[in-house]
Design an enzyme around this catalytic site. Structure first.
Site, short mmCIF file in Angstrom:
data_model
loop_
_atom_site.label_atom_id
_atom_site.label_comp_id
_atom_site.label_asym_id
_atom_site.label_seq_id
_atom_site.Cartn_x
_atom_site.Cartn_y
_atom_site.Cartn_z
N CYS A 102 -52.02 6.36 19.75
CA CYS A 102 -52.27 6.98 21.06
C CYS A 102 -51.02 7.70 21.61
O CYS A 102 -49.91 7.44 21.21
CB CYS A 102 -52.77 5.99 22.10
SG CYS A 102 -54.40 5.32 21.74
N ARG B 29 -56.25 9.79 22.14
CA ARG B 29 -56.76 8.47 21.77
C ARG B 29 -56.87 8.26 20.26
O ARG B 29 -57.43 9.09 19.55
CB ARG B 29 -58.15 8.26 22.39
CG ARG B 29 -58.69 6.85 22.18
CD ARG B 29 -60.09 6.69 22.74
NE ARG B 29 -60.51 5.30 22.70
CZ ARG B 29 -61.76 4.89 22.84
NH1 ARG B 29 -62.72 5.78 23.05
NH2 ARG B 29 -62.06 3.61 22.78
N LEU B 30 -56.30 7.15 19.82
CA LEU B 30 -56.59 6.60 18.51
C LEU B 30 -57.45 5.37 18.78
O LEU B 30 -56.95 4.34 19.24
CB LEU B 30 -55.31 6.22 17.77
CG LEU B 30 -55.51 5.61 16.37
CD1 LEU B 30 -56.11 6.63 15.42
CD2 LEU B 30 -54.20 5.08 15.83
N GLY C 259 -50.90 1.52 22.98
CA GLY C 259 -50.52 0.22 22.44
C GLY C 259 -51.70 -0.70 22.27
O GLY C 259 -52.85 -0.29 22.13
N GLU C 260 -51.40 -1.99 22.30
CA GLU C 260 -52.43 -3.01 22.18
C GLU C 260 -52.00 -4.26 22.92
O GLU C 260 -50.84 -4.69 22.82
CB GLU C 260 -52.70 -3.34 20.70
CG GLU C 260 -53.92 -4.21 20.48
CD GLU C 260 -54.33 -4.31 19.03
OE1 GLU C 260 -55.39 -4.93 18.77
OE2 GLU C 260 -53.62 -3.78 18.16
N ASP D 176 -59.07 -3.30 25.56
CA ASP D 176 -57.98 -4.10 26.11
C ASP D 176 -57.27 -3.39 27.26
O ASP D 176 -56.73 -4.04 28.15
CB ASP D 176 -56.98 -4.47 25.02
CG ASP D 176 -56.49 -3.28 24.21
OD1 ASP D 176 -57.15 -2.24 24.21
OD2 ASP D 176 -55.44 -3.39 23.55
#
Length: 295
Positions: free
Chosen positions: A2, A51-52, A78-79, A103
């Site tokens: 992202c 966006r990924l 991120g995540e 998330d």
């Protein structure tokens, strides 16, 4: 991966959405699955996103993302690994009704519940830009060890930010001047620093830091730093402590709505990951070699 980008202006000059769109498009390689643009109704800020898609790959997970009240908007890279626990707490104690499985959605909801201390509670790797329309305030946050980059340039009352410097330079108003100290540091040690860059007036948000920017100025707060704990004195103690943490960490890393695999480099870290996943049949493992001499 992202990409995030945006501009906020605290001097009354409206932010141009198309400029931020161009900044985000300069980061298209970071996010081939979608493009988003949000512009504040009063023109004080604009956020862009590439966006990924990994978590909730539907349109519900698209960004920039705004909470149901319309007050908080984020662009997130991120995540978050502990989002499930945060989600349950927000539902139980604050009555939040989530609209996606992404998330990223816990960030605006958590900010409304806990304020800036939501960033202290995030476990993961992230670079976050959050606009609080109620306060007319921009918040920037970066994970504790700086896995995800966030570059920032302030020009008077105007602040630009992006996941890569090329995102900033997509705005024609962004100056391009080499920094003599930055260049010296790069030639001497092979990198500049966790906070600086090769360009004058362009810095990085330091790892583990949340930055508040508004008409009153800029304030940084360090919300995470590594700790040394001398209680463990023997190898068996260290192994026991590691053994209680490692399975939970690995389980968090495997949460995904798209296929995942392991990149096996042959070193200790990736070998330990691969060994620990031996009870998950069918998980692909990849390795690679390169003809290029430095590899």
């Amino acid at each position: 991966m992202c990409g995030v980008a945006g501009i906020a202006d605290f001097g009354g000059r409206p932010v141009e959405g198309e400029t931020v769109r161009a900044m985000a498009r300069a980061l298209a390689h970071r996010g081939p699955d979608g493009e988003g643009l949000w512009v504040d109704s009063r023109g004080r800020a604009a956020l862009g996103h590439r966006r990924l898609a990994v978590r909730d790959v539907t349109a519900a997970g698209a960004q920039p993302m705004t909470d149901a009240s319309g007050r908080i908007t984020i662009s997130f890279n991120g995540e978050i690994y502990n989002d499930a626990a945060l989600r349950r707490e927000l539902e139980r104690e604050h009555g939040v009704a989530f609209r996606s499985r992404c998330d990223a959605e816990v960030v605006p909801a958590g900010f409304l519940a806990w304020g800036e201390h939501v960033f202290d509670r995030l476990e993961g790797m992230f670079a976050i830009a959050l606009w609080d329309a109620g306060e007319g305030r921009l918040w920037l946050a970066r994970d504790g060890v700086g896995v995800k980059p966030l570059f920032v340039a302030q020009d008077g009352h105007r602040v630009r930010f992006a996941s890569e410097v090329k995102g900033l330079l997509a705005d024609p108003a962004q100056a391009f001047r080499l920094s003599a100290p930055g260049l010296h540091a790069w030639l001497a040690q092979g990198y500049v620093s966790p906070e600086a860059t090769l360009l004058e007036g362009v810095g990085q948000l330091p790892p583990g830091t949340v930055r508040r920017i508004d008409a009153g100025g800029v304030r940084d707060r360090r919300f995470w730093r590594p700790e040394r704990r001398p209680e463990i004195r023997t190898l068996p103690e260290a192994l026991d402590a590691f053994g209680t943490v490692w399975p939970a960490v690995l389980s968090d890393l495997l949460v995904s709505d798209v296929p995942i695999g392991v990149l096996q480099s042959g070193g200790i870290d990736s070998s330990l990951v691969t060994f620990s996943l031996r009870d998950r049949p069918g998980l692909p493992v990849f390795t690679a070699q390169f003809d290029e001499e430095t590899h």
